[in-house]
Motif scaffolding. Structure first.
Motif, PDB file in Angstrom:
ATOM      1  N   ILE A  48       0.904  -1.162   0.000  1.00  0.00           N
ATOM      2  CA  ILE A  48       0.000   0.000   0.000  1.00  0.00           C
ATOM      3  C   ILE A  48       0.934   1.200   0.000  1.00  0.00           C
ATOM      4  CG2 ILE A  48      -2.012   1.079   1.058  1.00  0.00           C
ATOM      5  CD1 ILE A  48      -2.417  -1.511   2.679  1.00  0.00           C
ATOM      6  N   ALA A  49       1.227   1.757  -1.166  1.00  0.00           N
ATOM      7  CA  ALA A  49       2.373   2.658  -1.289  1.00  0.00           C
ATOM      8  C   ALA A  49       2.235   3.580  -2.503  1.00  0.00           C
ATOM      9  CB  ALA A  49       3.665   1.828  -1.402  1.00  0.00           C
ATOM     10  N   THR A  50       1.211   4.425  -2.486  1.00  0.00           N
ATOM     11  CA  THR A  50       0.951   5.344  -3.621  1.00  0.00           C
ATOM     12  C   THR A  50       1.161   4.600  -4.947  1.00  0.00           C
ATOM     13  OG1 THR A  50       3.229   6.283  -3.563  1.00  0.00           O
ATOM     14  CG2 THR A  50       1.512   7.456  -2.326  1.00  0.00           C
ATOM     15  N   TYR A  51       0.528   3.434  -5.020  1.00  0.00           N
ATOM     16  CA  TYR A  51       0.862   2.438  -6.042  1.00  0.00           C
ATOM     17  C   TYR A  51      -0.189   2.479  -7.161  1.00  0.00           C
ATOM     18  CZ  TYR A  51       2.839  -2.260  -7.162  1.00  0.00           C
ATOM     19  OH  TYR A  51       3.467  -3.342  -7.717  1.00  0.00           O
ATOM     20  N   THR A  52       0.206   3.007  -8.295  1.00  0.00           N
ATOM     21  CA  THR A  52      -0.726   3.132  -9.423  1.00  0.00           C
ATOM     22  C   THR A  52      -1.044   1.772 -10.040  1.00  0.00           C
ATOM     23  OG1 THR A  52       0.007   5.359  -9.962  1.00  0.00           O
ATOM     24  CG2 THR A  52      -0.971   4.086 -11.766  1.00  0.00           C
ATOM     25  N   ILE A  53      -2.328   1.548 -10.238  1.00  0.00           N
ATOM     26  CA  ILE A  53      -2.800   0.338 -10.937  1.00  0.00           C
ATOM     27  C   ILE A  53      -2.583   0.563 -12.428  1.00  0.00           C
ATOM     28  CG2 ILE A  53      -4.838  -1.063 -11.485  1.00  0.00           C
ATOM     29  CD1 ILE A  53      -6.124   0.061  -8.866  1.00  0.00           C
ATOM     30  N   ASN A  54      -1.868  -0.321 -13.075  1.00  0.00           N
ATOM     31  CA  ASN A  54      -1.828  -0.249 -14.553  1.00  0.00           C
ATOM     32  C   ASN A  54      -1.657  -1.648 -15.148  1.00  0.00           C
ATOM     33  OD1 ASN A  54       0.940  -0.843 -14.564  1.00  0.00           O
ATOM     34  ND2 ASN A  54       1.548   1.304 -14.704  1.00  0.00           N
ATOM     35  N   ARG A  95       1.772  -3.568 -14.723  1.00  0.00           N
ATOM     36  CA  ARG A  95       1.964  -4.136 -13.379  1.00  0.00           C
ATOM     37  C   ARG A  95       1.001  -5.303 -13.134  1.00  0.00           C
ATOM     38  NH1 ARG A  95       2.680   1.786 -10.430  1.00  0.00           N
ATOM     39  NH2 ARG A  95       4.848   2.079 -11.053  1.00  0.00           N
ATOM     40  N   LYS A  96      -0.188  -5.216 -13.744  1.00  0.00           N
ATOM     41  CA  LYS A  96      -1.175  -6.285 -13.547  1.00  0.00           C
ATOM     42  C   LYS A  96      -0.750  -7.592 -14.210  1.00  0.00           C
ATOM     43  CE  LYS A  96      -5.698  -4.892 -13.918  1.00  0.00           C
ATOM     44  NZ  LYS A  96      -6.703  -3.917 -14.388  1.00  0.00           N
ATOM     45  N   GLU A  97       0.325  -7.570 -14.982  1.00  0.00           N
ATOM     46  CA  GLU A  97       0.840  -8.840 -15.521  1.00  0.00           C
ATOM     47  C   GLU A  97       1.591  -9.629 -14.462  1.00  0.00           C
ATOM     48  OE1 GLU A  97       2.817  -8.320 -19.236  1.00  0.00           O
ATOM     49  OE2 GLU A  97       1.006  -7.421 -20.079  1.00  0.00           O
ATOM     50  N   VAL A  98       2.090  -8.944 -13.424  1.00  0.00           N
ATOM     51  CA  VAL A  98       2.888  -9.655 -12.413  1.00  0.00           C
ATOM     52  C   VAL A  98       2.302  -9.629 -10.999  1.00  0.00           C
ATOM     53  CG1 VAL A  98       5.104  -9.635 -13.616  1.00  0.00           C
ATOM     54  CG2 VAL A  98       4.464  -7.652 -12.267  1.00  0.00           C
ATOM     55  N   VAL A  99       1.444  -8.657 -10.728  1.00  0.00           N
ATOM     56  CA  VAL A  99       0.784  -8.592  -9.412  1.00  0.00           C
ATOM     57  C   VAL A  99      -0.689  -8.281  -9.661  1.00  0.00           C
ATOM     58  CG1 VAL A  99       2.871  -7.767  -8.226  1.00  0.00           C
ATOM     59  CG2 VAL A  99       1.197  -6.094  -9.064  1.00  0.00           C
ATOM     60  N   SER A 100      -1.511  -8.363  -8.619  1.00  0.00           N
ATOM     61  CA  SER A 100      -2.894  -7.902  -8.813  1.00  0.00           C
ATOM     62  C   SER A 100      -3.186  -6.764  -7.845  1.00  0.00           C
ATOM     63  CB  SER A 100      -3.891  -9.042  -8.696  1.00  0.00           C
ATOM     64  OG  SER A 100      -3.923  -9.548  -7.392  1.00  0.00           O
ATOM     65  N   PHE A 101      -4.285  -6.076  -8.101  1.00  0.00           N
ATOM     66  CA  PHE A 101      -4.609  -4.874  -7.329  1.00  0.00           C
ATOM     67  C   PHE A 101      -6.050  -4.895  -6.855  1.00  0.00           C
ATOM     68  CE2 PHE A 101      -1.197  -3.245 -10.103  1.00  0.00           C
ATOM     69  CZ  PHE A 101      -0.427  -2.528  -9.197  1.00  0.00           C
ATOM     70  N   VAL A 120       3.829  23.562  -5.917  1.00  0.00           N
ATOM     71  CA  VAL A 120       3.284  22.651  -6.930  1.00  0.00           C
ATOM     72  C   VAL A 120       2.656  23.532  -8.003  1.00  0.00           C
ATOM     73  CG1 VAL A 120       1.693  20.733  -7.358  1.00  0.00           C
ATOM     74  CG2 VAL A 120       2.815  20.939  -5.123  1.00  0.00           C
ATOM     75  N   VAL A 121       3.007  23.264  -9.274  1.00  0.00           N
ATOM     76  CA  VAL A 121       2.474  24.118 -10.353  1.00  0.00           C
ATOM     77  C   VAL A 121       1.711  23.293 -11.394  1.00  0.00           C
ATOM     78  CG1 VAL A 121       4.194  25.956 -10.144  1.00  0.00           C
ATOM     79  CG2 VAL A 121       4.682  23.996 -11.638  1.00  0.00           C
ATOM     80  N   GLY A 122       0.847  23.999 -12.128  1.00  0.00           N
ATOM     81  CA  GLY A 122       0.113  23.376 -13.232  1.00  0.00           C
ATOM     82  C   GLY A 122      -1.007  22.477 -12.751  1.00  0.00           C
ATOM     83  N   GLU A 123      -1.621  21.826 -13.708  1.00  0.00           N
ATOM     84  CA  GLU A 123      -2.720  20.909 -13.426  1.00  0.00           C
ATOM     85  C   GLU A 123      -2.190  19.485 -13.518  1.00  0.00           C
ATOM     86  OE1 GLU A 123      -5.506  22.060 -12.646  1.00  0.00           O
ATOM     87  OE2 GLU A 123      -5.327  24.138 -13.329  1.00  0.00           O
ATOM     88  N   PRO A 124      -2.739  18.566 -12.750  1.00  0.00           N
ATOM     89  CA  PRO A 124      -2.342  17.158 -12.907  1.00  0.00           C
ATOM     90  C   PRO A 124      -2.558  16.728 -14.365  1.00  0.00           C
ATOM     91  CG  PRO A 124      -3.691  17.432 -10.961  1.00  0.00           C
ATOM     92  CD  PRO A 124      -3.750  18.745 -11.704  1.00  0.00           C
ATOM     93  N   PHE A 125      -1.591  16.024 -14.931  1.00  0.00           N
ATOM     94  CA  PHE A 125      -1.705  15.675 -16.347  1.00  0.00           C
ATOM     95  C   PHE A 125      -1.746  14.174 -16.620  1.00  0.00           C
ATOM     96  CE2 PHE A 125       2.905  14.984 -16.827  1.00  0.00           C
ATOM     97  CZ  PHE A 125       3.431  15.812 -15.839  1.00  0.00           C
ATOM     98  N   THR A 126      -1.933  13.388 -15.573  1.00  0.00           N
ATOM     99  CA  THR A 126      -2.215  11.953 -15.758  1.00  0.00           C
ATOM    100  C   THR A 126      -3.252  11.553 -14.718  1.00  0.00           C
ATOM    101  OG1 THR A 126      -0.617  11.124 -14.145  1.00  0.00           O
ATOM    102  CG2 THR A 126       0.208  11.463 -16.397  1.00  0.00           C
ATOM    103  N   GLU A 127      -3.732  10.323 -14.833  1.00  0.00           N
ATOM    104  CA  GLU A 127      -4.561   9.752 -13.771  1.00  0.00           C
ATOM    105  C   GLU A 127      -3.785   8.611 -13.138  1.00  0.00           C
ATOM    106  OE1 GLU A 127      -8.189   8.649 -15.708  1.00  0.00           O
ATOM    107  OE2 GLU A 127      -9.142  10.544 -15.158  1.00  0.00           O
ATOM    108  N   GLU A 128      -3.686   8.623 -11.828  1.00  0.00           N
ATOM    109  CA  GLU A 128      -2.934   7.599 -11.090  1.00  0.00           C
ATOM    110  C   GLU A 128      -3.874   6.978 -10.056  1.00  0.00           C
ATOM    111  OE1 GLU A 128       0.299   7.114 -12.029  1.00  0.00           O
ATOM    112  OE2 GLU A 128       0.348   8.879 -13.325  1.00  0.00           O
ATOM    113  N   PRO A 129      -4.590   5.928 -10.454  1.00  0.00           N
ATOM    114  CA  PRO A 129      -5.493   5.268  -9.497  1.00  0.00           C
ATOM    115  C   PRO A 129      -4.686   4.389  -8.531  1.00  0.00           C
ATOM    116  CG  PRO A 129      -5.694   4.291 -11.706  1.00  0.00           C
ATOM    117  CD  PRO A 129      -4.612   5.332 -11.792  1.00  0.00           C
ATOM    118  N   TYR A 130      -4.770   4.688  -7.236  1.00  0.00           N
ATOM    119  CA  TYR A 130      -3.988   3.945  -6.248  1.00  0.00           C
ATOM    120  C   TYR A 130      -4.671   2.632  -5.881  1.00  0.00           C
ATOM    121  CZ  TYR A 130      -1.003   8.028  -5.236  1.00  0.00           C
ATOM    122  OH  TYR A 130      -0.106   9.063  -5.311  1.00  0.00           O
ATOM    123  N   GLY A 131      -3.880   1.550  -5.991  1.00  0.00           N
ATOM    124  CA  GLY A 131      -4.395   0.238  -5.642  1.00  0.00           C
ATOM    125  C   GLY A 131      -3.575  -0.405  -4.544  1.00  0.00           C
ATOM    126  N   ILE A 132      -4.091  -1.502  -4.039  1.00  0.00           N
ATOM    127  CA  ILE A 132      -3.400  -2.304  -3.029  1.00  0.00           C
ATOM    128  C   ILE A 132      -2.849  -3.519  -3.742  1.00  0.00           C
ATOM    129  CG2 ILE A 132      -3.771  -3.692  -0.945  1.00  0.00           C
ATOM    130  CD1 ILE A 132      -6.035  -1.522  -0.365  1.00  0.00           C
TER     131      ILE A 132
END
Ligand code: GLU
Length: 288
Positions: free
Chosen positions: A121-127, A130-136, A227-239
């Protein structure tokens, strides 16, 4: 990691709030930890094994204020840590029986694959990669990549200003890959706190990672960075957990949803990241 052209309003608010924030620690105050549940699970499941063992090993960050920061108490503090305590409690495991192991961005998948941790549980983006080697399980939070500069920097206002520029990020992270993609010159280290000195001494012009991590670093070093600008990606945090452990994954999704309902998620947020960042309703877990 997904490039996002239209930032979420909630994410956009994060940078602005971080500027005015003054909290530098994630004081968990006198709030009691979730009480361990009196539960039993179907034999053969990971939940039963952990419950019987009475302990769990969770990988988290140790240098990220608001989400996972090693405190004077000798145990880490932050929102990710609180999520871990909620899950442990539902397994019937008390807070003292959680072993916290430091994970950096690059060793999260190997730690799960080798069984060195039960969960990450570590600011861990689901993608998908990564889902090829672990699950979220999750997502339980939506972050987005943003930019940290020195407080007096007026030249960098968006990711377009990073093209051809040295920008610090962390090996094995999604922001490091995105910096490459947008044509910046990534300067990589192992943890985000190690990016601060190069930013101070001008070796890099910016640090780039998730807005909430940058907000924590800015709040911890008040007046030095912004911190400047707008967030420019989506980072969904998973376990993160073992690839094939569908029962455990679905059970954690149930625990997350219950914590949304009973207020424990919001309470966990309020006493950690919520000292600096606004509360936003959590995303629905993706039961893939
Ligand atoms: N959420 C991103 C990732 O999982 C960046 C933060 C981090 O490195 O922990 O790669």
């Amino acid at each position: 990691m997904k490039r996002m052209r239209t930032p979420l309003i909630a994410l956009a608010a994060v940078g602005a709030l971080a500027l005015s924030a003054c909290a530098g620690s994630t004081d968990s105050g006198d709030d009691a930890a979730p009480a361990p549940a009196d539960v039993s699970f179907e034999e053969g499941t990971t939940m039963a094994a952990l419950n019987e063992a009475g302990k769990i090993t969770i990988g988290t960050k140790f240098d990220q204020p608001l989400f996972g920061l090693m405190g004077p108490s000798g145990t880490p503090e932050g929102f990710d840590v609180e999520i871990g305590k909620i899950i442990a409690a539902e397994l019937g495991i008390s807070e003292e029986n959680i072993e916290w192991k430091e994970t950096v961005s690059a060793n999260r998948e190997p730690f799960i694959e080798n069984g060195q941790v039960d969960l990450v549980i570590a600011t861990y983006t689901i993608n998908d990669e990564r889902k090829e080697v672990v699950s979220f399980a999750g997502p339980y939070y939506m972050a987005g990549q943003s930019i940290l500069v020195l407080a007096d920097n007026e030249d960098i206002t968006s990711e377009d200003d990073l093209v051809g520029q040295p920008v610090c990020s962390v090996t094995g992270s999604t922001p490091a890959a995105m910096l490459e993609e947008i044509g910046a010159e990534p300067v990589l280290t192992d943890t985000y706190s190690n990016c601060l000195e190069p930013l101070r001494n001008g070796a890099v012009v910016a640090v780039s990672t998730d807005n909430v991590i940058l907000a924590g670093l800015a709040a911890q070093n008040e007046g030095e960075f912004k911190v400047v600008g707008e967030p420019f990606t989506e980072e969904p945090y998973g376990i993160g957990l073992a690839l094939d452990d569908t029962d455990f994954r679905m059970w954690i999704n149930d625990v997350l949803e219950a914590s949304y309902e009973d207020g424990s998620y919001e309470e966990a947020w309020n006493k950690t990241a919520g000292t600096v960042l606004p509360y936003v309703d959590p995303p629905t877990p993706d039961r893939y």
